[in-house]
Design an enzyme around this catalytic site. Structure first.
Site, PDB file in Angstrom:
ATOM      1  N   THR A 108       0.700  -1.130  -0.090  1.00 50.43           N
ATOM      2  CA  THR A 108      -0.065   0.040  -0.264  1.00 50.43           C
ATOM      3  C   THR A 108       0.748   1.150  -0.018  1.00 50.43           C
ATOM      4  OG1 THR A 108      -1.882  -1.142   0.887  1.00 50.43           O
ATOM      5  CG2 THR A 108      -1.792   0.964   1.441  1.00 50.43           C
TER       6      THR A 108
ATOM      7  N   ASP B 276      -2.738  -4.546   8.143  1.00 48.53           N
ATOM      8  CA  ASP B 276      -3.906  -5.839   8.169  1.00 48.53           C
ATOM      9  C   ASP B 276      -5.282  -5.204   7.824  1.00 48.53           C
ATOM     10  OD1 ASP B 276      -2.038  -7.640   8.518  1.00 48.53           O
ATOM     11  OD2 ASP B 276      -2.191  -7.290  10.683  1.00 48.53           O
TER      12      ASP B 276
HETATM   13  N1  ASP Z   1      -4.161  -2.571   3.807  1.00 49.98           N
HETATM   14  C1  ASP Z   1      -4.108  -3.120   2.767  1.00 49.98           C
HETATM   15  C2  ASP Z   1      -4.998  -3.967   2.557  1.00 49.98           C
HETATM   16  O1  ASP Z   1      -5.258  -4.677   3.286  1.00 49.98           O
HETATM   17  C3  ASP Z   1      -2.444  -3.921   2.603  1.00 49.98           C
HETATM   18  C4  ASP Z   1      -1.418  -3.289   3.178  1.00 49.98           C
HETATM   19  O2  ASP Z   1      -1.473  -2.062   3.753  1.00 49.98           O
HETATM   20  O3  ASP Z   1      -0.345  -3.689   3.165  1.00 49.98           O
HETATM   21  O4  ASP Z   1      -5.604  -3.931   1.352  1.00 49.98           O
END
Ligand code: ASP
Length: 284
Positions: A155, A207
């Site tokens: 992300t 998460d």
């Molecule tokens: N929060 C993002 C998702 O769950 C992934 C991440 O930030 O690593 O899609």
């Protein structure tokens, strides 16, 4: 110890997770710096966060846009959202497969429709009609070496405050490696991965299911508005206590209108950087 920075006007993150492998560290840092410079060239907060996130979407080292992780059926489904603090205008897209820069699609939803959230093929078709650049699925895929890196982090996001004191937040992701087709994470959801009001702008990473259940970004803003906490205490409480109590790890960048940036994370690291009002760029 609560870590925070002062006089910040723009901050970006490139995902919370494990340490970046040594051989890619310089490239990752350069990517963060390039995103900050792209945002620096803009003078309103919405333009700044979109420009910064776009640069990270186009950089295959980050799990957003080009270089996104694979779904279980070896495709890519991308999530993105944006929010303007001044009037709480917001736009989001989820599970898009063809728009090159999902953050631009999110912005288009915010600015040119009376909707907030569009998903799936309808959102891609909307992006086509809006004149955005479309690509085929192969564009998002990267070679194995980079795919392994993407398992370590996820992300991208940006928060900005402009001269008028207005705030904006934007977040974009390829989601979780091996996610089920159709899974939508926090990065697409206003109040979970992204939030902005007149006091604070927040972009999260980690998460996603826990950020969703804990309404992470919105809770930080609520603690400031109703709980009397400052941005540093509120971001710390949500990331280090509430999300961990729900069994999840991650981090946020949270910027208030006075330029105080909090960047707590409960993972090994969170790639991030910031730009101060005097033009100094710091990559952490
Ligand atoms: N929060 C993002 C998702 O769950 C992934 C991440 O930030 O690593 O899609």
């Amino acid at each position: 110890m609560l870590r925070f920075m002062k006089n910040v006007i723009l901050a970006v993150h490139g995902g919370a997770g494990k340490q970046t492998p040594e051989d890619l560290r310089d490239e990752v840092r350069a990517g963060i710096e390039a995103a900050l410079r792209a945002g620096q060239a803009k003078d309103n907060c919405v333009d700044a966060v979109v420009a910064a996130v776009r640069v990270l979407e186009d950089n295959e080292l980050f799990n957003a846009g080009k270089g996104s992780v694979f779904t279980a059926d070896e495709g890519h489904e991308l999530d993105a959202s944006i929010m303007r603090g001044l009037d709480k205008a917001a736009g989001a897209v989820a599970a898009v497969r063809a728009v090159r820069n999902p953050i631009e699609a999110a912005r288009l939803v915010m600015e040119s429709t009376d909707h907030v959230f569009m998903a799936g093929p309808g959102a891609d078709e909307f992006a086509v009609r809006g004149g955005l650049v479309m690509v085929d699925g192969g564009y998002f895929s990267t070679e194995r070496r980079l795919s392994q890196l993407l398992e370590l982090k996820g992300t991208v996001g940006a928060v900005a405050v402009d001269r008028g004191g207005d705030l904006a937040a934007a977040t974009s992701t390829g989601g979780r490696t091996n996610k089920l087709t159709g899974r939508v994470g926090d990065s697409a959801v206003i109040g979970a991965g992204t939030y902005a009001d007149r006091r604070v702008a927040v972009s999260g990473t980690g998460d996603g299911e826990v950020f969703l259940r804990g309404t992470a970004a919105g809770t930080i803003a609520a603690m400031i508005e109703f709980g009397g906490l400052d941005v540093v205490a509120a971001a710390h409480e949500v990331v280090m206590n509430r999300l961990t109590a729900l069994g999840g790890t991650g981090g946020v960048i949270a910027l208030d209108r006075d330029g105080t940036l909090a960047a707590p994370y409960s993972t090994e690291t969170m790639v991030h950087g910031y730009l101060t009002v005097d033009g100094t760029v710091v990559v952490v």
